[in-house]
Design a protein around this motif. Structure first.
Motif, PDB file in Angstrom:
ATOM      1  N   PHE A 113      -2.694  -5.028 -14.387  1.00  0.00           N
ATOM      2  CA  PHE A 113      -2.516  -4.117 -13.264  1.00  0.00           C
ATOM      3  C   PHE A 113      -2.443  -2.668 -13.739  1.00  0.00           C
ATOM      4  N   THR A 114      -3.075  -1.769 -12.971  1.00  0.00           N
ATOM      5  CA  THR A 114      -2.939  -0.330 -13.207  1.00  0.00           C
ATOM      6  C   THR A 114      -1.853   0.214 -12.276  1.00  0.00           C
ATOM      7  N   GLU A 115      -1.537   1.474 -12.408  1.00  0.00           N
ATOM      8  CA  GLU A 115      -0.464   2.059 -11.596  1.00  0.00           C
ATOM      9  C   GLU A 115      -0.837   2.139 -10.117  1.00  0.00           C
ATOM     10  N   GLU A 116      -2.143   2.049  -9.789  1.00  0.00           N
ATOM     11  CA  GLU A 116      -2.561   2.077  -8.378  1.00  0.00           C
ATOM     12  C   GLU A 116      -2.196   0.798  -7.644  1.00  0.00           C
ATOM     13  N   ALA A 117      -1.771  -0.242  -8.373  1.00  0.00           N
ATOM     14  CA  ALA A 117      -1.473  -1.520  -7.720  1.00  0.00           C
ATOM     15  C   ALA A 117      -0.286  -1.414  -6.774  1.00  0.00           C
ATOM     16  N   TYR A 118       0.685  -0.545  -7.087  1.00  0.00           N
ATOM     17  CA  TYR A 118       1.875  -0.401  -6.222  1.00  0.00           C
ATOM     18  C   TYR A 118       2.293   1.070  -6.233  1.00  0.00           C
ATOM     19  N   PRO A 119       1.702   1.866  -5.352  1.00  0.00           N
ATOM     20  CA  PRO A 119       1.923   3.329  -5.397  1.00  0.00           C
ATOM     21  C   PRO A 119       3.388   3.748  -5.278  1.00  0.00           C
ATOM     22  N   ASP A 120       4.206   3.004  -4.516  1.00  0.00           N
ATOM     23  CA  ASP A 120       5.597   3.432  -4.314  1.00  0.00           C
ATOM     24  C   ASP A 120       6.412   3.385  -5.606  1.00  0.00           C
ATOM     25  N   ASP A 121       6.102   2.456  -6.487  1.00  0.00           N
ATOM     26  CA  ASP A 121       6.827   2.339  -7.753  1.00  0.00           C
ATOM     27  C   ASP A 121       5.877   1.709  -8.781  1.00  0.00           C
ATOM     28  N   PRO A 122       4.960   2.514  -9.339  1.00  0.00           N
ATOM     29  CA  PRO A 122       3.915   1.973 -10.220  1.00  0.00           C
ATOM     30  C   PRO A 122       4.439   1.096 -11.342  1.00  0.00           C
ATOM     31  N   SER A 123       5.649   1.353 -11.815  1.00  0.00           N
ATOM     32  CA  SER A 123       6.162   0.601 -12.958  1.00  0.00           C
ATOM     33  C   SER A 123       6.416  -0.862 -12.633  1.00  0.00           C
ATOM     34  N   GLN A 157       0.802  -1.215   0.000  1.00  0.00           N
ATOM     35  CA  GLN A 157       0.000   0.000   0.000  1.00  0.00           C
ATOM     36  C   GLN A 157       0.842   1.275   0.000  1.00  0.00           C
ATOM     37  N   GLY A 158       2.117   1.127   0.150  1.00  0.00           N
ATOM     38  CA  GLY A 158       2.979   2.310   0.125  1.00  0.00           C
ATOM     39  C   GLY A 158       3.419   2.712   1.520  1.00  0.00           C
ATOM     40  N   LYS A 159       4.475   3.487   1.564  1.00  0.00           N
ATOM     41  CA  LYS A 159       5.081   3.854   2.851  1.00  0.00           C
ATOM     42  C   LYS A 159       4.159   4.710   3.700  1.00  0.00           C
ATOM     43  N   SER A 160       3.284   5.468   3.069  1.00  0.00           N
ATOM     44  CA  SER A 160       2.421   6.361   3.827  1.00  0.00           C
ATOM     45  C   SER A 160       1.053   5.764   4.109  1.00  0.00           C
ATOM     46  N   ALA A 161       0.854   4.489   3.777  1.00  0.00           N
ATOM     47  CA  ALA A 161      -0.460   3.867   3.943  1.00  0.00           C
ATOM     48  C   ALA A 161      -0.803   3.707   5.415  1.00  0.00           C
ATOM     49  N   ALA A 162      -2.083   3.840   5.706  1.00  0.00           N
ATOM     50  CA  ALA A 162      -2.548   3.692   7.086  1.00  0.00           C
ATOM     51  C   ALA A 162      -2.619   2.216   7.441  1.00  0.00           C
ATOM     52  N   PRO A 163      -2.482   1.872   8.719  1.00  0.00           N
ATOM     53  CA  PRO A 163      -2.666   0.487   9.152  1.00  0.00           C
ATOM     54  C   PRO A 163      -4.086   0.008   8.826  1.00  0.00           C
TER      55      PRO A 163
END
Length: 962
Positions: free
Chosen positions: A364-374, A309-315
């Motif tokens: 997969f779209t870019e929302e699948a891995y917000p930290d590095d969409p590629s 969910q990315g480094k800033s994702a909430a628990p």
């Protein structure tokens, strides 16, 4: 001096060919199908009608044996109804929209560059062509129908009816749009309904155990107060590609969960899954150390982190899931509400957001891995998606393995589907479910097991995803504002229908996107609106077909797979449109008669001779033409010496009646085998029917109408009456295979082996009397529903005197139970005769058995070459009955003489006996050498001297015959 007596005999003379001539098939089919349907529509009463509503076949290819099974069953039904005096309505229909036709008309790559209008034009052209081809094929099966008034789901009138039905459902609040998981086919690029799935039992998934780190509040768990290591939740998934959409972990409040130490860390696992998960964590030999044990209800205080969910994702939360069990995995369930139905329902009630970072192509779209969409963007989830996700989980992957399990596939493309949240249109089934089930209470099911099957499908459904993302179909008449919000009311739909009636359905796609004509006056000036691009599920199309009729159908008949398809969609749409929503003033509903069908009949699938379901992949599909032209049977043996030795041997082609008799002879309520062994049996029956008809048409004499009726004739009429009643009962119960068996039993036991065998002497050598005409008519009536071409051919080859008599109705036009003979000709009391027949039949069987012993002893050939003595107690029922008919017994039993109760004179050169019992009394049938000489004309041993005629033949022949 030996004379030739053959010229004095009445030998059968029939014009019926030994085998059907293919050159006449079209002529006979036109008469017995097309012309006959029109005849009954004009001549059967308008106030006694029968409606069979056609389940539309799909217009995307050639027909196979399964299509023939379906259409012929329907044809048999309506023919029996015409025989019962009803006027039938059977108008054929075709299902013409949907993805298979679209893909067949336009390849996937072509479709990407074509406009929706161009795609629709290509699909319409293909469907129209296929409808005509399939119709031509159906007609070769001698199926009668109102072909000229056929309907298709792409007809303008049909589409307007469908939109009106949809409009009514909208007005009742039964249609809504929602962002939620649906079955999605990446290979088709559209949402699917449950009925469009098939399940692959051998699907292989890349499965994995992974861990999610729990946040620093693990000390809340009793027993872990002083634990300083990392605490993880272990989950098992067969779809690792869904982990980017994970939003919660479900546990069950009432299950016990252990915190198990592995090195410096600890893992949460259900007590019931500990042994299984311990092998993943510690190997086969490791023994887990349990640090704490708590109920699942205490775990819902915890939170965890999804690394994707990315480094800033909430628990994210732990939640109670009533569906959680310890029977597989770890007893903790990864919840992705954008990719699971249960997950969605659970998370929706808790306000947890839905995410599905996958596009229409299953990528997969870019929302699948917000930290590095590629890292994930552009990867197909079903082809590399799971591996790519697990690579991102790194050390949090505990185990990866393959897992064989049942998995849904797109029934058209035969490729796996996914569950994916999208904005779709739905029909509310929950709101009408009880009314639909109530409506089924009035329905007759054949077989009865169909009731529970259909009820189960209705009960198990809460909503129906009715939108599809394709161009070829009926549009969902929605308008969208600038924010993408849909506007769809009864009034907006009414306006859209009015435009479609003027411009056609294609204009919905071909008109300019901003053409104001599609916008009702009430919305003009309130912002830009665009037309939606979703089409309706094809099951909604065909399920709307009941709108083609003005009343409830008497019968729906389709394959057993339609319980979840057409039967269900027809029921739900009719109930949705017509039911009173809620109780009336007296507390009742109008569910009675609400079902579109009064009787629901289902048939099985066609199997090859090995019992395997026919499929293109196995290459075992059999066409109806192969049955009709004899391709599946060995070629005929030809004795003609002048025949070209290089020419291929002729096929054993018996035409449409062979196909129809295969259908009629099969128990269609289960799967049906089609292959050489079955067809050989069918051909034997058809050949037997032709042989009998040839004998009857060649032997019926007009003079027989005035000839006296013998006891044998009366017995034959009783047997015919009983056979017809039994067969009628089977026809009325839709038990055609039982009708076929009863017909063959009557032919074998009563007609061939008894009556015709006994009648031959009278036919050929005496007055030509008997009841062949009533038998001929009764036989054709019994055959009419199943082999109408043979009936038409038999009628064409009836004797000349019958053709000259206009009072004789065509057998297809006759009522099944209309009299076969003038009752004034009947001289025997039927009630008495019925009591006597068992005695006569038992005696007949005993004489045949004794005769067979004599043949084995090589002392007897023809049964006429013997005399018979019946021994029985003087006061026995057997003797009492036999004495009534003593003057006819020799003819009835086809022997030269019968003595009742007498002693065997002298010591005959041979004798054979068969014991039998009547009413508990022992009897004997003795077969002995004949008493007199063989008549050279009739071959009975009743002549006074060798080479001289018997008295009867002398009277018939008279003087001067050479």
């Amino acid at each position: 001096m030996s004379k030739n007596w053959s010229s004095t005999l009445r030998l059968p003379k029939s014009t019926l060919p030994p085998r059907p001539l293919p050159t006449h098939h079209k002529e006979y089919i036109k008469k017995c199908a097309d012309d006959f349907y029109k005849w009954q529509a004009a001549n059967r009463p308008a106030d006694d009608t029968f409606l069979l509503h056609d389940g539309p076949p799909y217009a995307n290819g050639s027909l196979h044996a399964g299509h023939a099974l379906n259409k012929i069953l329907k044809d048999i039904i309506i023919r029996t109804k015409v025989q019962q005096g009803q006027r039938v309505t059977y108008i054929p229909g075709w299902d013409c929209h949907g993805l298979p036709i679209e893909l067949k008309a336009v390849s996937t790559e072509e479709g990407r560059t074509m406009t929706p209008h161009a795609i629709r034009q290509a699909a319409r052209s293909l469907a129209a062509k296929t409808v005509l081809e399939q119709m031509d094929s159906f007609r070769t099966y001698a199926v009668m129908s109102d072909w000229e008034n056929r309907w298709t789901t792409m007809d303008m009138a049909f589409e307007i009816n469908q939109l009106r039905l949809f409009q009514k459902m909208v007005s009742r609040g039964l249609i809504y749009r929602k962002f939620k998981p649906v079955y999605w086919s990446p290979s088709s690029g559209t949402a699917l309904a449950e009925a469009e799935l098939e399940y692959n039992e051998a699907h292989i998934s890349k499965s994995a155990y992974v861990r999610f780190p729990i946040t620093k509040d693990s000390a809340r768990i009793p027993g872990l107060e002083g634990f300083t290591g990392n605490l993880y939740a272990v989950i098992w998934t067969t779809t690792p590609w869904t982990l980017p959409a994970n939003r919660a972990i479900a546990v069950h409040d009432d299950l016990l969960y252990h915190a198990v130490r592995v090195g410096d860390d600890a893992y949460l696992v259900a007590e019931g899954g500990l042994e299984r998960v311990a092998k993943v964590l510690m190997g086969e030999e490791g023994t887990p150390e349990i640090l704490a044990t708590v109920p699942g209800s205490q775990l819902t205080q915890l939170q965890y982190v999804n690394p994707l969910q990315g480094k800033s994702a909430a628990p994210q939360p732990f939640i109670h899931g009533p569906f959680v069990t310890p029977d597989s995995g770890s007893g903790l369930v990864h919840c992705a509400p954008g990719h699971g139905f249960d997950d969605y329902l659970l998370c929706k009630d808790l306000g947890i957001l839905v995410s599905a970072p996958v596009d229409n192509d299953g990528i997969f779209t870019e929302e699948a891995y917000p930290d590095d969409p590629s890292r994930l963007k552009g990867i197909p989830v079903l082809e590399g998606g799971s591996a790519a996700v697990l690579e991102l989980f790194k050390d949090n992957v505990l185990n990866v393995h393959t897992y064989k399990h049942k998995y849904p596939y797109d029934w058209r493309t035969k490729k796996p589907i996914i569950i994916r949240a999208t904005a779709q249109w739905f029909a509310d089934v929950d709101n009408i479910k009880e009314l639909a089930l109530k409506a089924l209470e009035e329905v007759k099911f054949v077989p009865e097991s169909g009731r529970s099957r259909l009820e189960a499908f209705v009960k198990g459904r809460s909503e129906w995803c009715i939108s599809r993302q394709r161009a070829w179909g009926v549009p969902i008449p929605a308008l969208y504002d600038a924010n993408g919000d849909a506007v769809m009311t009864e009034k907006t739909i009414e306006h859209i229908i009015s435009v479609i009636q003027e411009r056609g359905t294609d204009a919905w796609w071909s008109d300019d996107p901003h053409d104001p004509v599609w916008i009702p006056a009430s919305l003009r000036g309130k912002g830009p609106f665009t037309r939606g691009r979703d089409t309706m599920d094809v099951w909604f199309d065909s399920g709307s077909s009941w709108t083609q009729t003005d009343r409830q159908a008497d019968v729906y008949l389709e394959g057993s797979d339609q319980h979840r398809g057409w039967f269900q969609s027809s029921l739900l749409t009719r109930v949705a449109a017509m039911a009173v929503q809620g109780p009336t003033a007296d507390g009742t509903t109008n569910a009675v008669g609400l079902s579109p069908f009064k009787t629901l009949i289902t048939h099985g699938f066609t199997l090859d001779k090995a019992g395997k379901k026919m499929s293109k992949s196995l290459g075992n599909i059999i066409s109806a033409d192969q049955v009709m032209d004899g391709s599946l049977l060995p070629p005929l043996k030809v004795k003609n010496k002048d025949r070209d030795p290089n020419a291929p041997p002729p096929k054993d082609a018996l035409g449409p009646d062979a196909l129809r008799l295969w259908v009629a002879s099969s128990d269609y309520t289960s799967d049906i085998v089609l292959g050489e062994p079955v067809l050989k049996t069918i051909h034997q029956s058809l050949t037997k029917y032709r042989t009998i008809i040839k004998m009857l048409t060649g032997s019926m004499e007009q003079s027989a109408r005035a000839a006296p009726l013998t006891a044998l004739d009366h017995i034959a009429l009783v047997q015919l009456k009983d056979a017809m009643a039994e067969i009628e009962r089977h026809y009325q119960n839709y038990e055609f295979n039982k009708a076929f068996s009863s017909l063959n039993r009557w032919i074998a036991n009563d007609l061939s082996a008894f009556y015709l065998e006994a009648l031959k002497d009278r036919l050929y050598c005496a007055d030509g009397g008997g009841v062949l005409e009533p038998i001929f008519m009764g036989f054709l009536r019994m055959l009419a529903p199943i082999t109408p071409v043979l009936v038409e051919e038999a009628w064409e080859h009836r004797p000349a005197w019958m053709k000259e008599d206009p009072s004789i109705l065509h057998p297809l036009h006759q009522l099944y139970n209309s009299p076969l003979i003038d009752s004034s000709r009947l001289s025997y009391d039927e009630g008495v005769l019925r009591k006597d027949i068992p005695v006569l039949m038992e005696t007949h069987a005993a004489i045949k058995a004794a005769s067979e012993l004599a043949r084995r002893g090589k002392v007897l050939g023809s049964s006429l070459g013997c005399s018979v003595v019946i021994k029985a107690p003087k006061d026995s029922k057997a003797l009492s009955v036999l004495h009534k008919y003593k003057d006819e017994l020799d003819a009835m039993f086809v022997v030269s003489s019968v003595d009742l109760g007498g002693a065997i004179e002298g010591e005959p050169s041979w004798k054979y006996v068969q014991d039998f019992e009547m009413d508990g009394q022992g009897c004997q049938a003795w077969v002995l050498p004949p008493k007199d000489h063989k008549c050279p004309r009739c071959w009975r041993f009743v002549a006074p001297a060798e080479d001289s005629l018997c008295v009867r033949c002398e009277d018939v022949v008279g003087e001067g015959v050479q």
